[in-house]
Write a protein that holds these residues in place. Structure first.
Motif, PDB file in Angstrom:
ATOM      1  N   TYR A 149       0.814  -1.212   0.000  1.00 48.42           N
ATOM      2  CA  TYR A 149       0.000   0.000   0.000  1.00 48.42           C
ATOM      3  C   TYR A 149       0.855   1.273   0.000  1.00 48.42           C
ATOM      4  O   TYR A 149       0.373   2.355  -0.316  1.00 48.42           O
ATOM      5  CB  TYR A 149      -0.911   0.027   1.233  1.00 48.42           C
ATOM      6  N   GLY A 150       2.116   1.155   0.393  1.00 47.41           N
ATOM      7  CA  GLY A 150       2.956   2.332   0.540  1.00 47.41           C
ATOM      8  C   GLY A 150       2.642   3.097   1.808  1.00 47.41           C
ATOM      9  O   GLY A 150       3.044   4.250   1.971  1.00 47.41           O
ATOM     10  N   ARG A 151       1.960   2.456   2.700  1.00 47.41           N
ATOM     11  CA  ARG A 151       1.547   3.045   3.986  1.00 47.41           C
ATOM     12  C   ARG A 151       1.086   1.911   4.874  1.00 47.41           C
ATOM     13  O   ARG A 151       0.843   0.792   4.397  1.00 47.41           O
ATOM     14  CB  ARG A 151       0.392   4.036   3.800  1.00 47.41           C
ATOM     15  N   LEU A 152       0.976   2.179   6.154  1.00 45.39           N
ATOM     16  CA  LEU A 152       0.333   1.196   7.019  1.00 45.39           C
ATOM     17  C   LEU A 152      -1.110   0.993   6.569  1.00 45.39           C
ATOM     18  O   LEU A 152      -1.794   1.969   6.225  1.00 45.39           O
ATOM     19  CB  LEU A 152       0.333   1.670   8.477  1.00 45.39           C
ATOM     20  N   PRO A 153      -1.580  -0.244   6.523  1.00 47.53           N
ATOM     21  CA  PRO A 153      -2.991  -0.465   6.178  1.00 47.53           C
ATOM     22  C   PRO A 153      -3.887  -0.017   7.339  1.00 47.53           C
ATOM     23  O   PRO A 153      -4.471  -0.828   8.054  1.00 47.53           O
ATOM     24  CB  PRO A 153      -3.066  -1.976   5.938  1.00 47.53           C
ATOM     25  N   TRP A 154      -3.996   1.310   7.505  1.00 45.85           N
ATOM     26  CA  TRP A 154      -4.608   1.856   8.721  1.00 45.85           C
ATOM     27  C   TRP A 154      -6.088   1.520   8.834  1.00 45.85           C
ATOM     28  O   TRP A 154      -6.610   1.366   9.942  1.00 45.85           O
ATOM     29  CB  TRP A 154      -4.395   3.377   8.786  1.00 45.85           C
ATOM     30  N   ILE A 155      -6.766   1.409   7.704  1.00 47.93           N
ATOM     31  CA  ILE A 155      -8.180   1.036   7.779  1.00 47.93           C
ATOM     32  C   ILE A 155      -8.314  -0.356   8.389  1.00 47.93           C
ATOM     33  O   ILE A 155      -9.101  -0.584   9.316  1.00 47.93           O
ATOM     34  CB  ILE A 155      -8.831   1.084   6.384  1.00 47.93           C
TER      35      ILE A 155
END
Length: 297
Positions: A149-155
């Motif tokens: 994702y290029g980020r933490l999968p915060w959802i």
């Protein structure tokens, strides 16, 4: 207060029914796309509260319901569960509305792993080696998906953690308050927040409940009522099962959501994302095999 003995068969039946209903929610939210995620959550709370009131009336249990407010310890856990389910609802509806159903399904796939970790830290449950292996697979999966994702999968992480703590709070209330009463009190506590959100929605533009006709209003109301049903079922199930068992039952809902995301909503699944999900599924397979092995003894 309700102190009925634990009934594992009843807990499994009611829990599985709750998860089947939850699995259908992305379709409902997509159909309610004429309203903002915030407004959907508003009516989810308010009509969920109304449904709870109706159920209590039919059960003729208002006196018992009011008595719960005098139990400070129980109210503390209900307050925690209220905060957690509010976070869960907002993040979930937002995730589905921005076409991240795959990621919302990931949150509920991860949730069993979060649940057993919470069982260790808060309920002092001892995990077997296979369960620790599963948690390890889950951690690696989160790292892989963060890269994808290029980020933490915060959802996904927000959904997993919030619902994990919601399950913990329900478990701590075991025997002290019925599922119907605890759910209704949660919505009572959240009603002022919902009203404040509705004022904000109205200040930002037209309120879909009013501006889109009776069919749209009915849809928003229906989603609120349907929210009450699986949560009450889940609340009963959590009282009859060890917290770690609740995690094992949670595979059905994310599986339905994942299949909807891929085959109905046509969301992308790059190779790296598939790898992350395979690692999560491997973790769940380890948990399931361990559970079946123990149940066969």
């Amino acid at each position: 207060m309700n102190n009925e003995p634990k009934n594992v068969a009843r807990g499994l039946t009611l829990g599985l029914t709750a998860y089947l209903i939850w699995g259908s929610f992305p379709v409902i939210i997509k159909l309610l796309g004429f309203a903002s995620p915030w407004e959907i959550v508003v009516w989810r709370i308010l009509f969920g509260l109304a449904a709870g009131g109706v159920f209590i009336t039919f059960a003729k249990s208002w006196r018992t319901f009011v008595a719960v407010f005098r139990d400070s310890k129980t109210m503390t856990w209900i307050a925690l569960s209220s905060v957690m389910i509010m976070i869960n609802w907002v993040v979930y509806v937002y995730g589905v509305s921005i076409n991240h159903v795959v990621e919302t399904s990931l949150g509920y796939f991860i949730n069993p792993l979060v649940t057993i970790v919470l069982a260790v830290f808060f309920l002092r449950e001892r995990l077997r080696p296979a369960q620790w292996v599963a948690v390890g697979f889950g951690l690696v999966a989160v790292c892989v998906l963060t890269f994808d994702y290029g980020r933490l999968p915060w959802i996904a992480l927000s959904l997993a953690v919030s619902f994990g703590f919601y399950g913990l709070a329900k478990n701590k209330m075991s025997g002290a308050v019925s599922a119907l009463h605890s759910y209704t009190i949660e919505t009572v506590l959240l009603a002022p927040v919902a009203i404040a959100m509705l004022v904000w929605v109205a200040a930002s533009g037209p309120v879909a409940f009013i501006s889109h006709g009776w069919l749209a209003a009915s849809g928003l109301a229906f989603y609120g009522v349907m929210t009450a049903v699986p949560l009450i079922l889940f609340g009963v199930a959590a009282k009859h099962l060890p917290l770690s068992w609740v995690g094992f039952m949670q595979y059905l809902t994310p599986s339905i959501q994942f299949l909807l995301a891929i085959f109905v909503f046509k969301e992308d699944m790059p190779a790296t994302r598939w790898l992350g999900f395979v690692l999560v599924w491997a973790a769940l397979a380890v948990l399931t095999a361990d559970m079946l092995k123990r149940s066969a003894k």
